[in-house]
Write a protein that holds these residues in place. Structure first.
Motif, PDB file in Angstrom:
ATOM      1  N   ALA A 198       6.544  -4.462   1.253  1.00 31.16           N
ATOM      2  CA  ALA A 198       7.011  -3.119   0.711  1.00 31.16           C
ATOM      3  C   ALA A 198       7.672  -2.235   1.579  1.00 31.16           C
ATOM      4  O   ALA A 198       8.561  -1.531   0.886  1.00 31.16           O
ATOM      5  CB  ALA A 198       5.629  -2.325   0.157  1.00 31.16           C
ATOM      6  N   THR A 215      14.547  -5.000  -1.803  1.00 32.43           N
ATOM      7  CA  THR A 215      14.358  -4.908  -3.319  1.00 32.43           C
ATOM      8  C   THR A 215      15.974  -4.834  -3.801  1.00 32.43           C
ATOM      9  O   THR A 215      16.234  -4.590  -4.971  1.00 32.43           O
ATOM     10  CB  THR A 215      14.102  -2.902  -3.669  1.00 32.43           C
ATOM     11  OG1 THR A 215      15.263  -2.338  -2.830  1.00 32.43           O
ATOM     12  CG2 THR A 215      12.583  -2.787  -3.108  1.00 32.43           C
ATOM     13  N   SER A 274       3.464  -8.593  -1.410  1.00 36.91           N
ATOM     14  CA  SER A 274       4.234  -7.364  -1.818  1.00 36.91           C
ATOM     15  C   SER A 274       3.685  -6.101  -0.927  1.00 36.91           C
ATOM     16  O   SER A 274       4.683  -5.492  -0.595  1.00 36.91           O
ATOM     17  CB  SER A 274       3.519  -6.841  -3.176  1.00 36.91           C
ATOM     18  OG  SER A 274       3.751  -7.918  -4.110  1.00 36.91           O
ATOM     19  N   HIS A 275       2.673  -6.075  -0.415  1.00 39.99           N
ATOM     20  CA  HIS A 275       2.314  -5.114   0.593  1.00 39.99           C
ATOM     21  C   HIS A 275       3.081  -5.296   1.818  1.00 39.99           C
ATOM     22  O   HIS A 275       3.731  -4.206   2.262  1.00 39.99           O
ATOM     23  CB  HIS A 275       0.830  -5.045   0.826  1.00 39.99           C
ATOM     24  CG  HIS A 275       0.121  -4.809  -0.574  1.00 39.99           C
ATOM     25  ND1 HIS A 275       0.265  -4.032  -1.417  1.00 39.99           N
ATOM     26  CD2 HIS A 275      -0.812  -5.651  -0.973  1.00 39.99           C
ATOM     27  CE1 HIS A 275      -0.520  -4.099  -2.416  1.00 39.99           C
ATOM     28  NE2 HIS A 275      -1.402  -5.378  -2.220  1.00 39.99           N
TER      29      HIS A 275
END
Ligand code: F6R
Length: 603
Positions: free
Chosen positions: A60, A66, A56-57
């Motif tokens: 990000a 997204t 996720s990091h």
């Protein structure tokens, strides 16, 4: 072990994939990765050798992740090649157009790798799976069609595979399977593929299990083919999914929590199964024909639980019983009329699934005893007994052992009544025995937590351990040695105590820890003396007066009429606590011991 997830969805892709991979974490893994393609056609691949959440990091900062679209993800448990980011899946082709995730083993990878290199491909990992992406690349160049490219690729592979390939140019996703499980599903929120329904259960209300040779395109709907021709899809399996609660409930780790849950788990299972024992209804409900002998099949702790179940059939029913190590099953000849009980908490253990393929079951019946009612094993067997342990997060099996043993023994008793080998009255005595088990387990937990911590300092530096038992105690000695080595990474072996003088006594030196399961056979005393005479440090698990007085005898009631034939089940508790306490004192991660996986999907 390795886990796959893939999706085409209107929801954000990367968070879904990473969340789904986190739900596969319990299987055990050492690295993970995702490739995400948005509807805008941007593709990003990210891999990690840290926890899944670190993806996720990494993603990000990437805005495309997204957006809705398609993607594939994987948790890897290394078989070929070291644990590195490069070796983690997804694997890409030379151009970056094709990404693939793969479970299984490509047996002809070395030959394919040489061929591909000779044709100018750049293979950058040590992983067998990488050849798949390059083969798809070549075929895609020929046909321009991902489904045809995957079909042509799998025709060149030998071994086992569950594959999902993603074409970055078109966003198409194609899955293929051979001897490795993969589930696919479609729902209003998208189309999905996963190794385990856990990963996608929140999005779908059922799934279809791909069969050997199936190829499925995850388009707006699922398109099924085999050998390039349209294929009839397999049946839809409805699944009621409940999220696994990952709450430690005040315990320092899941293993500790799951050890503590065993009395309640045992009570729940016995309450549910007891009414079907003395009337044979539990057995009748399984719909399995009569049998003349029993074989238990499994690996590791499940095989040990199987041996406990087998001894109930043998000692109480006088039936011939054998145990089959699943990875060695290929040479086994089954006698006609054998009831084969395959035990596997995950129901996905490749050795067990292969054994079932290898065994000639034509004149035998196959009963699955598993904690995963939707698993491949459950779908393959003639009938299924769900051991109902509930979720087990700790990778080392604890409460699933107890649950398999109790539900298997309950089933054995019911079968003996239903087939006229045991009277209803005798069965009722055994049901009384079973009903005492939750208290015996609770007592063993209390005694273990009292007696074991003070022993740990003296054991801390021991490099090796022996576990001994006689009769019904031998299988618990085996389970104790397995638990200790997998958690503490120290050598541990088990022997029937009588075998000691035939060789293993050579291992006993001053202070060598020797754990003895004293299940009531008086001959164990002379074996203990043999160890003590050589300076060995005996840790006796037994009744009153033992180092760890955790067994039923210590409650002041006599050993009942049958449990001593397949028990004492509660002896597993001090063995679990000993392994956990020693491992913690050595700084090990008891919930994720090294090199152990919850779902062992390679042979
Ligand atoms: C031991 C352990 C392994 C498993 C074995 C079989 O703690 O977890 O020995 O028992 O890998 O796994 P299943 O039961 O899933 O077939």
């Amino acid at each position: 072990m390795c886990g796959i997830v893939a999706c085409r969805t209107d929801a954000p892709v990367a968070p879904f994939l990473i969340g789904a991979l986190a739900l596969l974490e319990y299987r055990g893994y050492d690295s993970a990765g995702v490739t995400v393609r948005t509807t805008g056609g941007i593709t990003a691949t990210s891999r990690t050798i840290a926890r899944v959440e670190s993806l996720s990091h990494k993603l990000a900062g990437w805005s495309g992740a997204t957006l809705p679209g398609a993607g594939i993800g994987h948790t890897r448990w290394a078989t070929h090649g070291a644990v590195t980011e490069t070796n983690a899946h997804p694997h890409l082709d030379c151009s970056g157009r094709v990404s693939i995730v793969h479970n299984g083993i490509i047996e002809n990878a070395e030959a394919l790798r040489r061929e591909l290199a000779a044709r100018g491909h750049r293979l950058i990992t040590q992983v067998d799976s990488e050849v798949i992406s390059h083969l798809v690349e070549e075929e895609l160049r020929e046909s321009g069609d991902l489904r045809a490219a995957v079909e042509a690729t799998i025709a060149r592979l030998t071994g086992s595979w569950a594959i999902v390939a993603l074409d970055a140019d078109t966003g198409r996703l194609v899955a293929a399977t051979h001897r490795s499980p993969l589930l696919v599903a479609s729902s209003p929120s998208g189309v999905f593929a996963a190794s385990d329904v856990q990963a996608i259960g929140s999005r779908v209300d059922g799934f279809q299990a791909m069969r050997d040779g199936d190829v499925v395109e995850l388009a707006d709907e699922l398109i099924w083919t085999r050998d390039g021709q349209p294929a009839t899809p397999p049946p839809f399996v409805r699944s009621s999914w409940t999220a696994v609660v990952r709450d430690l409930d005040g315990h320092p780790d899941f293993m500790g929590k799951e050890i503590a849950e065993q009395p309640e788990t045992a009570a729940r299972i016995i309450d549910q199964l007891a009414p079907g024992i003395a009337n044979g209804a539990l057995w009748d409900g399984l719909g399995i024909p009569d049998f003349r002998r029993v074989a238990v099949l499994g690996c590791g702790t499940s095989l040990n639980a199987g041996r406990v179940v087998g001894s109930a059939f043998g000692a109480l029913g006088r039936l011939p019983v054998s145990s089959i190590i699943a990875s060695e099953a290929s040479e086994t000849v089954l006698e006609p009329g054998t009831l084969v009980i395959a035990l596997s908490q995950s129901g996905e253990t490749a050795d067990v699934l292969r054994a079932i393929e290898d065994l000639d079951l034509a004149e035998s019946s196959l009963l699955a005893l598993t904690n995963t009612a939707h698993s491949t094993l459950a779908r393959t067997a003639d009938s299924v007994l769900d051991c109902q342990a509930g979720p087990e997060i700790g990778v080392a099996a604890t409460k699933t052992f107890v649950a398999q043993a109790i539900s298997g023994v309950a089933m054995a008793l019911s079968a003996l009544v239903a087939t006229g080998r045991m009277s209803r009255e005798t069965a009722l005595l055994h049901v009384d025995d079973l009903r005492r088990l939750p208290d015996l387990l609770a007592h063993a937990i209390a005694v273990s937590h009292d007696r074991i911590p003070p022993l740990i300092d003296a054991l801390h530096d021991a490099s090796g351990y022996l576990f001994l038992g006689r009769g019904s105690g031998v299988v618990y000695a085996a389970e104790g040695a397995l638990k200790l080595k997998e958690l503490s990474y120290r050598w541990a072996e088990h022997y029937p105590a009588g075998e000691l003088k035939h060789g293993p006594l050579a291992l006993i030196e001053l202070g060598t820890p020797v754990v003895v399961i004293d299940s009531g056979d008086p001959r164990i005393e002379s074996n203990i003396s043999e160890v003590e005479a050589r300076g060995g440090r005996v840790i006796r698990i037994g009744g009153a007066g033992s180092t760890i007085p955790a067994l039923g005898l210590s409650l002041g009631t006599p050993m009942p009429g049958g449990m001593d034939r397949w028990g004492p089940l509660e002896s597993v508790v001090p063995l679990q606590v000993l392994a956990r306490d020693l491992a913690l004192s050595l700084g090990r991660d008891v919930d994720k011991p090294r090199n152990l996986a919850k779902s062992v999907t390679v042979e």
